[in-house]
Design an enzyme around this catalytic site. Structure first.
Site, PDB file in Angstrom:
ATOM      1  N   HIS A 175     -25.220-107.242  -8.539  1.00 38.57           N
ATOM      2  CA  HIS A 175     -24.660-107.560  -7.226  1.00 38.57           C
ATOM      3  C   HIS A 175     -23.140-107.618  -7.302  1.00 38.57           C
ATOM      4  CE1 HIS A 175     -23.786-111.886  -8.165  1.00 38.57           C
ATOM      5  NE2 HIS A 175     -24.817-111.747  -8.975  1.00 38.57           N
ATOM      6  N   ASP A 192     -21.491-109.063  -4.590  1.00 43.24           N
ATOM      7  CA  ASP A 192     -21.058-110.216  -3.803  1.00 43.24           C
ATOM      8  C   ASP A 192     -20.796-111.401  -4.723  1.00 43.24           C
ATOM      9  OD1 ASP A 192     -23.926-110.363  -4.192  1.00 43.24           O
ATOM     10  OD2 ASP A 192     -23.960-112.030  -2.767  1.00 43.24           O
ATOM     11  N   ASP A 228     -19.932-113.385 -13.023  1.00 46.34           N
ATOM     12  CA  ASP A 228     -21.129-113.339 -12.177  1.00 46.34           C
ATOM     13  C   ASP A 228     -20.865-112.525 -10.911  1.00 46.34           C
ATOM     14  OD1 ASP A 228     -23.605-113.819 -11.114  1.00 46.34           O
ATOM     15  OD2 ASP A 228     -23.208-115.901 -10.577  1.00 46.34           O
ATOM     16  N   GLU A 240     -26.866-111.243  -3.178  1.00 41.80           N
ATOM     17  CA  GLU A 240     -27.567-112.018  -4.197  1.00 41.80           C
ATOM     18  C   GLU A 240     -27.159-113.482  -4.132  1.00 41.80           C
ATOM     19  OE1 GLU A 240     -28.686-113.785  -8.093  1.00 41.80           O
ATOM     20  OE2 GLU A 240     -26.711-113.692  -7.159  1.00 41.80           O
ATOM     21  N   GLU A 241     -25.891-113.730  -3.855  1.00 40.06           N
ATOM     22  CA  GLU A 241     -25.393-115.106  -3.792  1.00 40.06           C
ATOM     23  C   GLU A 241     -25.708-115.774  -2.460  1.00 40.06           C
ATOM     24  OE1 GLU A 241     -24.541-116.433  -6.364  1.00 40.06           O
ATOM     25  OE2 GLU A 241     -23.399-115.120  -7.674  1.00 40.06           O
ATOM     26  N   GLU A 275     -26.974-109.789 -15.176  1.00 39.79           N
ATOM     27  CA  GLU A 275     -26.567-111.183 -14.957  1.00 39.79           C
ATOM     28  C   GLU A 275     -26.052-111.804 -16.262  1.00 39.79           C
ATOM     29  OE1 GLU A 275     -26.251-113.008 -12.400  1.00 39.79           O
ATOM     30  OE2 GLU A 275     -27.507-112.204 -10.799  1.00 39.79           O
TER      31      GLU A 275
END
Length: 397
Positions: free
Chosen positions: A73, A75, A106, A140-141, A169
């Protein structure tokens, strides 16, 4: 842009302020890295009433199998107090051997390294004998409604099929090479409401204190333990996360109390069997008169959170062995195979193909001054490059 330098790739991505749900230019930047490598790139917007629209990206190199997917991701979470940062959160500055910026760990760092690994593989060997794809979400967040789950559905409807997936991740607790995630615990949440009778604190016989009731129920949820753990998973654990009464008066017995909880569960349970066990415990506690002697069984109800996360464990020798050996060859240490931690988008991917997770050290993720060692970026790119070579060599096993 040659895309072979993970540091330059990451700086480009960090400078895109892609705080959920904003795309921030990150997917466009990734498109610019992948298209020159020969990837066919699709931007996929997902929508659902009551949620923000989300931009996602799917890119594929090759048309034949075996097919390796990299998922992640772009985001990021909000920066918090920007003034507390040593370096601006979207400047991607390097100081004392570390690259600072929101998303450095992340997980724009993982994406940057995998792009570099693919670029290096192509530069040395040409396109792989098979296919590589990137499945990248911008959600994702956030609520994770218009992200990976819908992008997987879209890709599957286009005829896409995958043999394995690596999610980038941050999985390492202390140093690069510590840990590969080969599964995740399930997650189930709920909210209990207890109903009593309001009254004067000096006349408890005329009231029914909902606090006594909520204490009975929450104790039953937390003890005894649900299990002792399994071969691959730690014991299931339930935490009561809120208890609310909404009573501003000290001399009024409250008529209602609520409690929310979350349980991370292992492969002893399914979401359905765990719900049944929780209901059994609550019903037994509701009939218990320890805190409410002489009273009728407690009245309560429970609302389950939507979309529980299901426990899973990946058993794919070619995938796990290829990644483990790549980590060991680059770092010199044998990574632990783990199922610890929270949930990730691997919980969606496991329904389509075997999936494992490996990325950077996660100590600064979501923190002020999120940062990554420049040396770790180079090392992770080398791990990913070695993994790509070994997975394609072992995929037929």
């Amino acid at each position: 842009m040659t895309a072979i330098d993970p540091v330059a790739n990451l700086q480009t991505l960090i400078r895109c302020p892609s705080v959920t749900p904003a795309e921030g230019g990150a997917l466009s930047a990734l498109d610019a890295m992948l298209a020159p490598l020969g990837f066919r790139v699709d931007k996929v917007k997902a929508t659902e009433a009551g949620t923000p629209d989300i931009e996602n990206l799917y890119a594929r190199l090759g048309s034949d199998g075996p097919h390796l997917m990299f998922a992640g991701h772009t985001d990021v979470v909000p920066v918090g107090d920007e003034g507390a940062w040593t370096h601006p959160p979207f400047a991607a500055e390097i100081a004392d051997g570390e690259l600072f910026g929101r998303g450095a760990v992340d997980m724009k760092g993982g994406i940057a390294c995998f792009v570099a690994a693919v670029a290096r593989h192509i530069e040395k060997h040409g396109a792989p004998k098979g296919s590589i794809s990137f499945l990248i979400t911008g959600d994702e967040e956030g609520p994770a409604i218009n992200g990976t789950i819908k992008l997987l559905q879209w890709a599957a409807e286009q005829g896409e099929r995958w043999d394995a997936c690596l999610v980038g991740e941050p999985t390492n607790p202390d140093k690069l090479g510590d840990m590969i995630k080969i599964g995740r615990r399930g997650s189930l949440s709920g909210k209990i409401t207890v109903y009593g009778v309001q009254g004067h604190a000096a006349y408890p016989h005329l009231a029914d204190n909902a606090v006594r009731g909520i204490l009975q129920l929450t104790q039953a949820l937390m003890h005894p333990p649900f299990d002792a753990g399994t071969e691959n998973f730690q014991p299931s654990n339930l935490e009561v996360t809120t208890v609310d009464v909404g009573n501003p008066a000290t001399n009024v017995v409250p008529a209602k109390a609520t409690a929310s909880f979350n349980i991370r569960f292992n492969d002893t349970w399914t979401a359905d069997s765990l719900q049944q066990e929780i209901l059994r415990r609550l019903d037994a506690a509701a009939a218990d008169g320890v805190l409410r002697p002489g009273r009728a069984p407690l009245k309560y109800d429970i609302v389950w959170a939507e979309r529980p996360s299901h426990v899973f464990l990946t058993r794919n020798n070619a995938l796990i062995a290829s990644l483990s050996s790549a980590v060991e060859s680059v770092t010199g240490q044998s990574p632990k195979l783990s199922t610890t931690g929270g949930t990730s988008d691997a919980r969606f991917i496991k329904d389509y193909c075997p999936v494992v997770e490996f990325g950077l050290v996660g100590q600064t993720m979501h923190m002020v001054d999120e940062r990554v060692a420049v040396a770790d970026l180079e090392q992770l790119a080398a791990i990913y490059e070695t993994f790509i070579e070994r997975w394609f060599a072992n995929a037929g096993l």
